[in-house]
Design a protein around this motif. Structure first.
Motif, PDB file in Angstrom:
ATOM      1  N   THR A  65       0.825  -1.209   0.000  1.00  0.00           N
ATOM      2  CA  THR A  65       0.000   0.000   0.000  1.00  0.00           C
ATOM      3  C   THR A  65       0.861   1.261   0.000  1.00  0.00           C
ATOM      4  OG1 THR A  65      -0.087  -0.149   2.396  1.00  0.00           O
ATOM      5  CG2 THR A  65      -1.953  -1.032   1.193  1.00  0.00           C
ATOM      6  N   ARG A  66       2.165   1.097  -0.257  1.00  0.00           N
ATOM      7  CA  ARG A  66       3.070   2.258  -0.193  1.00  0.00           C
ATOM      8  C   ARG A  66       2.578   3.370  -1.126  1.00  0.00           C
ATOM      9  NH1 ARG A  66       5.034  -1.724  -3.165  1.00  0.00           N
ATOM     10  NH2 ARG A  66       5.490  -1.238  -5.329  1.00  0.00           N
ATOM     11  N   GLN A  67       2.811   4.584  -0.660  1.00  0.00           N
ATOM     12  CA  GLN A  67       2.332   5.730  -1.415  1.00  0.00           C
ATOM     13  C   GLN A  67       3.452   6.411  -2.176  1.00  0.00           C
ATOM     14  OE1 GLN A  67      -1.002   6.825  -1.564  1.00  0.00           O
ATOM     15  NE2 GLN A  67      -1.303   4.807  -0.698  1.00  0.00           N
ATOM     16  N   TYR A  68       4.631   5.781  -2.201  1.00  0.00           N
ATOM     17  CA  TYR A  68       5.723   6.387  -2.966  1.00  0.00           C
ATOM     18  C   TYR A  68       6.330   5.353  -3.889  1.00  0.00           C
ATOM     19  CZ  TYR A  68       8.575   4.336   0.806  1.00  0.00           C
ATOM     20  OH  TYR A  68       9.155   3.492   1.708  1.00  0.00           O
ATOM     21  N   GLY A  69       6.949   5.840  -4.968  1.00  0.00           N
ATOM     22  CA  GLY A  69       7.489   4.927  -5.961  1.00  0.00           C
ATOM     23  C   GLY A  69       8.958   4.649  -5.724  1.00  0.00           C
ATOM     24  N   LEU A  70       9.515   3.835  -6.631  1.00  0.00           N
ATOM     25  CA  LEU A  70      10.908   3.424  -6.502  1.00  0.00           C
ATOM     26  C   LEU A  70      11.847   4.623  -6.486  1.00  0.00           C
ATOM     27  CD1 LEU A  70      13.030   1.188  -6.477  1.00  0.00           C
ATOM     28  CD2 LEU A  70      12.898   1.134  -8.950  1.00  0.00           C
ATOM     29  N   PHE A  71      11.567   5.615  -7.345  1.00  0.00           N
ATOM     30  CA  PHE A  71      12.509   6.726  -7.439  1.00  0.00           C
ATOM     31  C   PHE A  71      12.451   7.628  -6.220  1.00  0.00           C
ATOM     32  CE2 PHE A  71      12.473   5.134 -11.703  1.00  0.00           C
ATOM     33  CZ  PHE A  71      13.835   5.138 -12.007  1.00  0.00           C
ATOM     34  N   SER A  72      11.243   7.772  -5.659  1.00  0.00           N
ATOM     35  CA  SER A  72      11.132   8.509  -4.402  1.00  0.00           C
ATOM     36  C   SER A  72      11.980   7.842  -3.323  1.00  0.00           C
ATOM     37  CB  SER A  72       9.682   8.530  -3.921  1.00  0.00           C
ATOM     38  OG  SER A  72       8.996   9.566  -4.541  1.00  0.00           O
ATOM     39  N   ALA A  73      11.935   6.519  -3.310  1.00  0.00           N
ATOM     40  CA  ALA A  73      12.694   5.780  -2.300  1.00  0.00           C
ATOM     41  C   ALA A  73      14.186   5.951  -2.522  1.00  0.00           C
ATOM     42  CB  ALA A  73      12.323   4.302  -2.341  1.00  0.00           C
ATOM     43  N   LEU A  74      14.606   5.788  -3.773  1.00  0.00           N
ATOM     44  CA  LEU A  74      16.038   5.881  -4.076  1.00  0.00           C
ATOM     45  C   LEU A  74      16.578   7.266  -3.757  1.00  0.00           C
ATOM     46  CD1 LEU A  74      16.317   3.947  -7.462  1.00  0.00           C
ATOM     47  CD2 LEU A  74      17.312   3.295  -5.279  1.00  0.00           C
ATOM     48  N   LEU A  75      15.785   8.285  -4.075  1.00  0.00           N
ATOM     49  CA  LEU A  75      16.268   9.650  -3.879  1.00  0.00           C
ATOM     50  C   LEU A  75      15.877  10.187  -2.515  1.00  0.00           C
ATOM     51  CD1 LEU A  75      15.425  10.929  -7.438  1.00  0.00           C
ATOM     52  CD2 LEU A  75      17.677  10.350  -6.536  1.00  0.00           C
ATOM     53  N   SER A  76      15.168   9.375  -1.746  1.00  0.00           N
ATOM     54  CA  SER A  76      14.802   9.755  -0.392  1.00  0.00           C
ATOM     55  C   SER A  76      14.077  11.102  -0.382  1.00  0.00           C
ATOM     56  CB  SER A  76      16.103   9.779   0.422  1.00  0.00           C
ATOM     57  OG  SER A  76      15.966  10.287   1.660  1.00  0.00           O
ATOM     58  N   SER A  77      13.028  11.175  -1.187  1.00  0.00           N
ATOM     59  CA  SER A  77      12.327  12.449  -1.406  1.00  0.00           C
ATOM     60  C   SER A  77      11.488  12.856  -0.203  1.00  0.00           C
ATOM     61  CB  SER A  77      11.412  12.318  -2.615  1.00  0.00           C
ATOM     62  OG  SER A  77      10.343  11.462  -2.279  1.00  0.00           O
ATOM     63  N   ARG A  78      10.969  14.056  -0.278  1.00  0.00           N
ATOM     64  CA  ARG A  78      10.132  14.587   0.786  1.00  0.00           C
ATOM     65  C   ARG A  78       8.896  13.710   0.990  1.00  0.00           C
ATOM     66  NH1 ARG A  78      10.525  19.987   2.581  1.00  0.00           N
ATOM     67  NH2 ARG A  78      12.069  20.303   0.972  1.00  0.00           N
ATOM     68  N   ARG A  79       8.341  13.304  -0.142  1.00  0.00           N
ATOM     69  CA  ARG A  79       7.169  12.446  -0.116  1.00  0.00           C
ATOM     70  C   ARG A  79       7.474  11.137   0.626  1.00  0.00           C
ATOM     71  NH1 ARG A  79       2.794  12.012  -3.329  1.00  0.00           N
ATOM     72  NH2 ARG A  79       1.878   9.927  -3.453  1.00  0.00           N
ATOM     73  N   PHE A  80       8.669  10.622   0.339  1.00  0.00           N
ATOM     74  CA  PHE A  80       9.110   9.388   0.972  1.00  0.00           C
ATOM     75  C   PHE A  80       9.099   9.530   2.491  1.00  0.00           C
ATOM     76  CE2 PHE A  80      12.896   7.475   2.967  1.00  0.00           C
ATOM     77  CZ  PHE A  80      12.666   6.140   2.741  1.00  0.00           C
ATOM     78  N   TRP A  81       9.677  10.631   2.975  1.00  0.00           N
ATOM     79  CA  TRP A  81       9.754  10.824   4.420  1.00  0.00           C
ATOM     80  C   TRP A  81       8.383  10.939   5.045  1.00  0.00           C
ATOM     81  CZ3 TRP A  81      13.715   9.334   6.802  1.00  0.00           C
ATOM     82  CH2 TRP A  81      14.975   9.416   6.201  1.00  0.00           C
ATOM     83  N   LYS A  82       7.507  11.656   4.339  1.00  0.00           N
ATOM     84  CA  LYS A  82       6.168  11.866   4.870  1.00  0.00           C
ATOM     85  C   LYS A  82       5.442  10.515   4.999  1.00  0.00           C
ATOM     86  CE  LYS A  82       2.189  14.645   3.778  1.00  0.00           C
ATOM     87  NZ  LYS A  82       1.486  13.732   2.882  1.00  0.00           N
ATOM     88  N   CYS A  83       5.532   9.716   3.940  1.00  0.00           N
ATOM     89  CA  CYS A  83       4.852   8.416   3.969  1.00  0.00           C
ATOM     90  C   CYS A  83       5.463   7.497   5.012  1.00  0.00           C
ATOM     91  CB  CYS A  83       4.931   7.745   2.607  1.00  0.00           C
ATOM     92  SG  CYS A  83       4.073   8.646   1.337  1.00  0.00           S
ATOM     93  N   GLU A  84       6.788   7.527   5.097  1.00  0.00           N
ATOM     94  CA  GLU A  84       7.448   6.666   6.076  1.00  0.00           C
ATOM     95  C   GLU A  84       6.985   6.998   7.488  1.00  0.00           C
ATOM     96  OE1 GLU A  84      10.132   4.083   6.145  1.00  0.00           O
ATOM     97  OE2 GLU A  84       8.975   3.785   4.330  1.00  0.00           O
ATOM     98  N   GLU A  85       6.811   8.293   7.723  1.00  0.00           N
ATOM     99  CA  GLU A  85       6.397   8.703   9.056  1.00  0.00           C
ATOM    100  C   GLU A  85       4.985   8.196   9.359  1.00  0.00           C
ATOM    101  OE1 GLU A  85       8.040  12.564   9.970  1.00  0.00           O
ATOM    102  OE2 GLU A  85       6.250  12.964  11.171  1.00  0.00           O
TER     103      GLU A  85
END
Lengths: 324, 297, 267
Positions: C117-137
């Motif tokens: 159900t992740r809300q971010y894609g592979l590139f967000s994860a690789l680049l550790s984007s803002r979106r990535f952090w928000k979803c991880e939290e």
């Protein structure tokens, strides 16, 4: 402005990055002073490339629990693809213009390697078990055969006259970026899915992870980085030959990885660094090199299977900076 | 046509060497689910053992093969005892890496100048070669060495089948390969069965090493085991890993197809093996004669 | 999901299995198994060892494909689908022999459920984007909340295989719930527990059902648990259904007593 105070804060919040910049500055400085010669610099570049090779292999073997033993095959794909572009196709435009070809060529080398990885992984990873080992190993050998029989790619004689595009700066940037990207991958939900597969594939599947897809993804990603490494490697050596990418080469990366610590990025880095430098110190005993390596590998597996570093990570490497 | 027939015989010859190696791989895999990478190097030790015993004194051929089998069997048992047994209850990958390590160690240790040395050697002519014409019109002939090969393989295979299906230890081997836990609950000494499997595999590899030297009469280097070993392993997978008839079938398939591929271009041999492997893995992953294993959950 | 009474169709079953057979090689493990479970029911599956209970779980969750018959979840066929697809459709389970991700932390074990159900894609994860952090939290908060409910929050950063047995069982249930299932399959949840722990498990199962609107199918050997928690029980023997009914009916059923409980009476 770069005030001392700001510098201090920067170093404190990015200790690892600052340390690496310092290391880079130190090596360049020593080179300028002629304390290090070009042979030493080449060795440092090989360390950088080997680190990326080992960490990317660790992604597949250590973190996802698969068993790929033909990583040098992907390196070969990347090397020959990029050399094909920089040397054979374009007759190497001189000077800085060459980099306009070299950078895309490296990327394309990586993409080609990733594509082959995908094609190999798709039928094989579905099966699980030990099939990946046989197939990757056989594949790496087939790549060499193909190169050897194809005249345009230099055949058994290899390709010489490759421009020396790879330099210390490029290797530093490449290694840091690659390891950073792979670290991010491990820390993300993709990394957790990988580790879940490693720890218990059946449970991973029941948690909704498409295990086949995840394995193929990781395998493809690992192949991509190996392909990029191949390109850099070729442009360090300036001469490539099918025998640069033998099964022994693949085995070396496995040794670096498992002695260092397979489920740890730090471990892969430590393993690759030590074992790239070590043989240079003991050149006189070169016939003993593989004997010692293999014996070390056996002993590590028997008495410390998680490797020298173990399952830990060096804190600054994985510490997360929260954005608010 | 004549040429193709003759090549078929050469393929069978090569398949014989593979078959004896492949059996060791498949039996060990069947029992402890380990790809014993070092098995290829047991084969190599077999080649060198036969070489040294044959050149040392004028030892007759049957004694040479027995010595080679004994040395390799002992090596197999020793290897399992020292390197694999301590890891039997650790993650499977550890044992697999160790096997790679043992393989590398044997090759490189043997290549040290004061052990076997890395240089090329000629295998002595133990038996004077004779040719028997089979079909004059097509110039098809077999050598006495070829016949000897077939004879020895037939004897060894029959012996193996007898051992596995008729003796107590054979029944125990099958029980352990089917379910280790239950087997040990039934009072089967699992460690002893595993040792015995390595002993059998080693002995067969020793015989194969002897036949390899006898037939091809050249010893390239201590790394000579790598390729026959890999091809034999692929043959075992194609035939269905864990299946003994499968290993034999796969080996002959592999030997014949390799000889034909090589006759087109000498570099195609291994490519052919790879293509067959991939096709089998896609179409019939359990191998030609392998049984489907349903994983216990 | 429609509430009871409002739905127009007669078919209200969340899970329905019709005439399912399963063979291992030539060996018949399951014979003409049928079951229909309504939403929010708690159903027990009992029977002697080797009766085929876990096999039925493996069939429902897609590890095995039924030789004959069909499995409908919420009216849609799921037999022959891969396990992760079935999980994503809303079925989750625990295992008889606990299957945690041993080398990962307790928190990470739960987080794995959020992979699909992740809300971010592979590139967000690789680049550790803002979106990535928000979803991880968000994922982290959600998972910690679940851990608190099971009393495991203090152990969130310990390795899963370092937990005591009881905690491992609870972690496995928590992990199964993290996938947000509508049907939960529990394979011997009380195995290895003492009567007091089993008692508290009874309460937990009831609470879970109410709090998460769950439907539960469980395999259990401890009669106290089965009789205490299940509204309906199905008894299997050699792959065949030999009885079905409420706990009271099952306790009185002679065939069950003979085939399964032997001469021992149920206390």
């Amino acid at each position: 402005m770069l005030t001392p105070k700001r510098t201090q804060t920067f170093i404190r919040s990015y200790p690892l990055f600052s340390g690496l910049v310092l290391l880079y500055a130190l090596i360049s400085f020593l080179y300028h002073l002629d304390w290090l010669n070009s042979y030493h610099i080449q060795l440092v570049m090989l360390v950088g490339i080997n680190i990326v090779m080992t960490v990317s292999l660790g992604l597949i073997n250590g973190f996802t629990g698969q068993f790929s033993i033909g990583h040098a095959g992907f390196m070969a794909v990347g090397a020959y693809t990029s050399v094909g572009m920089t040397t054979l196709l374009l007759q190497s435009p001189g000077g800085h213009l060459g980099y306009l070809v070299f950078f895309p060529a490296t990327l394309i080398g990586g993409i080609f390697a990733a594509a082959t990885g995908f094609l190999i992984g798709l039928p094989t990873l579905r099966l699980g078990g030990d099939y990946l080992a046989i197939v990757t190993m056989a594949f790496a050998e087939v790549i060499r055969t193909i190169i050897r029989v194809s005249e345009p790619m230099g055949g058994p004689r290899g390709i010489g006259g490759i421009p020396d595009y790879t330099n210390l700066t490029i290797v530093f940037i490449f290694a840091i970026t690659s390891v950073w990207l792979m670290r991010n991958f491990i820390l993300s939900t993709y990394g957790r899915a990988s580790k879940a597969i490693r720890d218990n594939e059946i449970a991973a599947e029941i948690m909704g992870v498409n295990t086949t897809r995840q394995k193929v993804l990781v395998f493809t990603l690992g192949a991509f980085f190996a392909g990029c490494c191949g390109s850099l490697y070729a442009h360090v050596l300036q001469y490539i030959h099918p025998d640069n990418f033998t099964f022994m080469k693949s085995l070396e990366y496995l040794i670096y990885l498992y002695i260092g610590g397979s489920s740890s990025i730090s471990g892969a880095i430590v393993g690759a660094t030590i074992f790239t430098f070590l043989p240079e110190l003991f050149r006189r005993f070169s016939s003993w090199r593989m004997v010692i390596y293999s014996l070390t590998l056996i002993l590590v597996m028997l008495f410390r299977p998680e490797g020298i570093v173990g399952n830990r990570e060096w804190r600054p490497l994985v510490s997360r900076r929260r954005r608010t | 046509m004549d040429y193709l027939l003759q090549q078929l015989l050469n393929g069978i010859q090569l398949g014989t060497v593979y078959a004896l190696i492949a059996l060791g791989y498949t039996m060990v895999y069947g029992i402890i689910r380990l790809i014993n990478f070092a098995h290829a190097d047991i084969f190599m030790i077999g080649v060198y053992t036969s070489f040294f015993t044959a050149t040392w004194k004028k030892i007759p051929f049957p004694v040479v093969i027995i010595i080679s089998m004994a040395v390799c069997a002992a090596l197999g048992v020793l290897m399992e005892l020292l390197a694999y047994r301590p890891l039997r209850h650790k993650p499977r990958l550890s044992a697999l890496i160790t096997a790679l390590g043992v393989s590398l160690f044997l090759e490189n240790f043997a290549a040290l100048p004061f052990i076997f040395g890395p240089e090329y050697r000629n295998f002595p002519e133990l038996i004077r070669m004779k040719r028997y014409v089979l079909w004059e019109a097509h110039d098809l002939a077999v050598s006495n060495i070829f016949l000897l090969n077939l004879g020895i393989v037939a004897v060894l295979l029959l012996g193996l089948f007898y051992l596995i299906h008729k003796t107590m230890i054979g029944k125990q081997m099958r029980a352990v390969s089917y379910d280790k836990v239950t087997a040990s609950l039934l009072g089967i000494h699992v460690d002893r069965v595993v040792s015995f499997t390595f002993l059998l595999g080693g002995a067969l590899a020793g015989a194969s090493g002897m036949l390899y030297g006898l037939t091809y009469r050249s010893i390239q280097s201590p790394y000579l085991g790598i390729w026959p070993g890999w091809k034999a392993f692929i043959a075992a997978v194609i035939g269905g890993i864990g299946s003994i008839p499968g290993a034999v079938l796969g080996s002959y398939l592999m030997g014949i197809s390799e000889v034909y591929a090589n006759s087109i271009d000498s570099t195609l041999g291994f490519g052919m093996a790879f293509v067959i492997l991939i096709i089998v893995l896609i179409v019939r992953p359990r191998g030609l004669l392998g049984e489907k294993i349903q994983e216990k959950i | 999901m429609a509430t009871v009474g409002l739905a127009p169709e007669a078919n209200m079953n969340l899970l329905e299995i019709r005439n399912m057979d399963h063979y291992f090689g030539g060996l018949r493990a399951i014979h003409r198994f049928s079951i229909a479970i309504e939403p929010k029911e708690i159903v027990g599956l009992i029977g002697p060892n080797g009766a085929g209970k876990t096999t039925i779980f493996n069939l429902i969750t897609g590890f095995y494909r039924p030789t004959v018959g069909e499995i409908l979840f919420d009216g849609l066929p799921i037999h022959g689908k891969r396990p992760f697809v079935i999980t994503q459709a809303g079925i989750s389970r625990t295992f008889q022999n606990i299957r945690l991700f041993g080398e990962m932390t307790v928190l990470e074990n739960i987080k794995v459920a959020h992979h699909h159900t992740r809300q971010y894609g592979l590139f967000s994860a690789l680049l550790s984007s803002r979106r990535f952090w928000k979803c991880e939290e968000e994922i982290e908060n959600h998972c910690l909340e679940l851990l608190s409910m099971f009393g495991l929050r203090e152990r969130a950063h310990e390795r899963a295989d370092s937990l005591p047995y009881g905690d491992q069982r609870r972690l496995e249930i928590a992990r199964a719930l993290a996938t947000n299932p509508r049907l939960l399959l529990l394979d011997e949840p009380a195995a290895g527990m003492n009567p007091r722990e089993a008692e508290s498990l009874l309460d937990t199962i009831h609470e879970l059902r109410d709090q998460f609107d769950l439907t539960i199918l469980l395999i259990e050997h401890q009669m106290r648990v089965v009789m205490g928690v299940c509204e309906r029980i199905k008894v299997l023997d050699f792959g065949e259904t030999i009885a079905e009914g409420t706990p009271d009916q099952i306790q009185k059923n002679e065939q069950v007593i003979r085939a399964y409980l032997g001469e021992e009476a149920i206390r």
